[in-house]
Design an enzyme around this catalytic site. Structure first.
Site, mmCIF file in Angstrom:
data_model
loop_
_atom_site.group_PDB
_atom_site.id
_atom_site.type_symbol
_atom_site.label_atom_id
_atom_site.label_comp_id
_atom_site.label_asym_id
_atom_site.label_seq_id
_atom_site.Cartn_x
_atom_site.Cartn_y
_atom_site.Cartn_z
ATOM 1 N N ASN A 8 0.866 -1.169 0.000
ATOM 2 C CA ASN A 8 0.000 0.000 0.000
ATOM 3 C C ASN A 8 0.909 1.228 0.000
ATOM 4 O O ASN A 8 1.470 1.596 1.033
ATOM 5 C CB ASN A 8 -0.888 -0.027 1.251
ATOM 6 C CG ASN A 8 -1.884 1.122 1.282
ATOM 7 O OD1 ASN A 8 -1.845 2.015 0.427
ATOM 8 N ND2 ASN A 8 -2.761 1.111 2.268
ATOM 9 N N ARG A 89 -2.192 -2.027 -3.846
ATOM 10 C CA ARG A 89 -3.472 -1.344 -3.684
ATOM 11 C C ARG A 89 -3.474 -0.112 -4.584
ATOM 12 O O ARG A 89 -2.517 0.657 -4.583
ATOM 13 C CB ARG A 89 -3.613 -0.906 -2.233
ATOM 14 C CG ARG A 89 -4.837 -0.099 -2.021
ATOM 15 C CD ARG A 89 -4.814 0.653 -0.732
ATOM 16 N NE ARG A 89 -6.046 1.400 -0.605
ATOM 17 C CZ ARG A 89 -6.136 2.542 0.067
ATOM 18 N NH1 ARG A 89 -5.099 3.035 0.685
ATOM 19 N NH2 ARG A 89 -7.285 3.170 0.127
#
Ligand code: ADP
Length: 416
Positions: A8, A89
């Site tokens: 992420n 992500r």
């Protein structure tokens, strides 16, 4: 089978979770912070050990290089070929990405084009993708989008009541967010309820600093509270949630603001729990002051009312509800807020199990067996969902490869 990293990447940070997918065990997890600014920090947990260091991190590429070097140095891997895939992500997938995608040059270009819908996040996500591609070119790279899960919403739930051309010409519509989290918890919920997801009407309440609810009908996102951006829906830590947009021009005049983004900044950063309470954006601080401070109580009351209102609306929209799920920071940890929400939903036949509701950190039913609706706390795990998506892509590609190998062999056998 495979070791997979879920990433992420933010504009100045990079969080990771590293999985052994055989048993979905977390081998290591951590965060690289203050990338590109002085006094970078690295924090990694692996097994029972910890690694923490202050170190200059010039850019995302430097952070990724350091991460991979540390995986070797800390003996979490013996060589990079063990890392079969990397999942990233990505915040905005627009209408183009209806599911996770193997990263190619075209996919990178698309994510870049979609940056106008998430100007801070998509470019940061891309920095992570490019850094890994450069250093681990052989690992399968997959982009997992926050918005993909919501691509199943029927048109009546994603079109705003504004001139249709805004949607048609410029893509203004409800995209939603937290899709990976909603997707994960509803799968767990169906297993806990011992029923096929495709036969259930569920409402997932992702209540963190950012918060959204999602009505999931027969396993598909049917409606969700975040909109074109994450600003709408319920009251959040610092975001206003639903608000009358006409107040923007009014407040521009009153506060002598010179541009609309200044007011929108206040709606994003100075509103929600923080704006109402004047104390904090953190529900823990607000709960702690609830006895002594009227605005703290008001912030809680508005937050609870918003969740109840959306649950009511989604129950009506789906023609019923079988299960409600609480997840993320507040949803997983605050038994107080959960109980307040469930008490207001007693009319639906919800019967709280007060003892079960006190537990934290485990997937659990928090209603009695007599309750007409199953209510569960389910710790979210977006990173695991990302890693599972990467694993799916790897399996699909290797089965395709096997088929084409077989074909080549049989062609050769025939021609011999
Ligand atoms: P995000 O991922 O959106 O940053 P999280 O899901 O980590 O947010 O949730 C963070 C929020 O969870 C905190 O701001 C805090 O309000 C809330 N939270 C965490 N623990 C508790 C608790 N024990 N009681 C109440 N709220 C909590």
């Amino acid at each position: 089978m495979a070791k997979i990293i879920a990433i992420n990447a933010g504009s100045s940070s990079l969080k990771f979770k590293f999985f052994e997918m055989n048993n979905e065990q977390v081998l290591a997890q951590g965060v690289f912070d203050r990338i590109g600014i002085p006094k970078g920090t690295i924090k990694i947990k692996y097994g029972k050990e910890k690694y923490e260091k202050e170190e200059e991190l010039k850019d995302h590429s430097a952070a990724v290089k350091k991460l991979l070097q540390l995986l070797l140095d800390l003996k979490i891997v013996h060589n990079f070929s063990e890392i079969k895939g990397v999942g990233h992500r990505v915040v905005a997938g627009g209408e183009y990405f209806k599911k996770s995608a193997r990263v190619t040059t075209r996919v990178i270009r698309r994510i870049n084009d979609l940056a106008e819908y998430a100007p801070i996040h998509n470019p940061a996500n891309l920095m992570g993708i490019k850094a890994f591609k450069k250093i681990l070119p052989d690992a399968v790279s997959v982009a997992v989008f926050d918005t993909s899960f919501h691509q199943t919403m029927p048109k009546q739930n994603f079109i705003f009541s504004v001139p249709y051309e805004w949607y048609h010409n410029y893509g203004v519509r409800r995209y939603g967010a937290h899709g990976t989290s909603h997707r994960y918890v509803v799968e767990v919920a169906a297993k806990m309820m011992n029923k096929p997801l495709s036969k259930l009407k569920l409402i997932s309440c992702h209540l963190g600093a950012g918060a959204s609810l999602c009505a999931v009908k027969n396993g598909k996102s049917f409606d969700t509270s975040m909109g074109f951006t994450p600003l709408t829906g319920i009251t959040m830590a610092t975001r206003s949630g639903d608000a009358d947009v006409a107040m923007i021009s009014f407040m521009m005049q009153k506060l002598d603001m010179h541009s609309m983004p200044e007011v929108i900044y206040d709606l994003n950063k100075k509103s929600g729990l923080l704006g109402i309470s004047g104390i904090s954006s953190d529900m823990r601080d607000i709960e702690a002051k609830r006895e002594s401070n009227e605005r703290a109580r008001l912030a809680i009351d508005i937050f609870v009312k918003d969740v109840v209102k959306y649950i009511g609306a989604y129950t009506a929209e789906m023609g019923g509800v079988d299960g409600i799920i609480f997840t993320a920071g507040i949803g997983e940890n605050s038994s107080y807020i959960r109980e307040k929400i469930m008490d207001r939903l007693a009319f639906l036949g919800i019967q709280v199990d007060k003892e079960a509701n006190k537990k934290r950190g485990v997937a659990e039913f928090i209603v009695t067996p007599a309750s007409k609706i199953a209510v569960m706390v389910i710790p979210t795990n977006e990173e695991l969902m990302i890693a599972r998506d990467v694993e799916k892509v790897i399996k699909k590609e290797s089965s395709k490869e096997q088929v084409s190998n077989k074909k080549t062999l049989s062609v050769r056998a025939h021609s011999n």
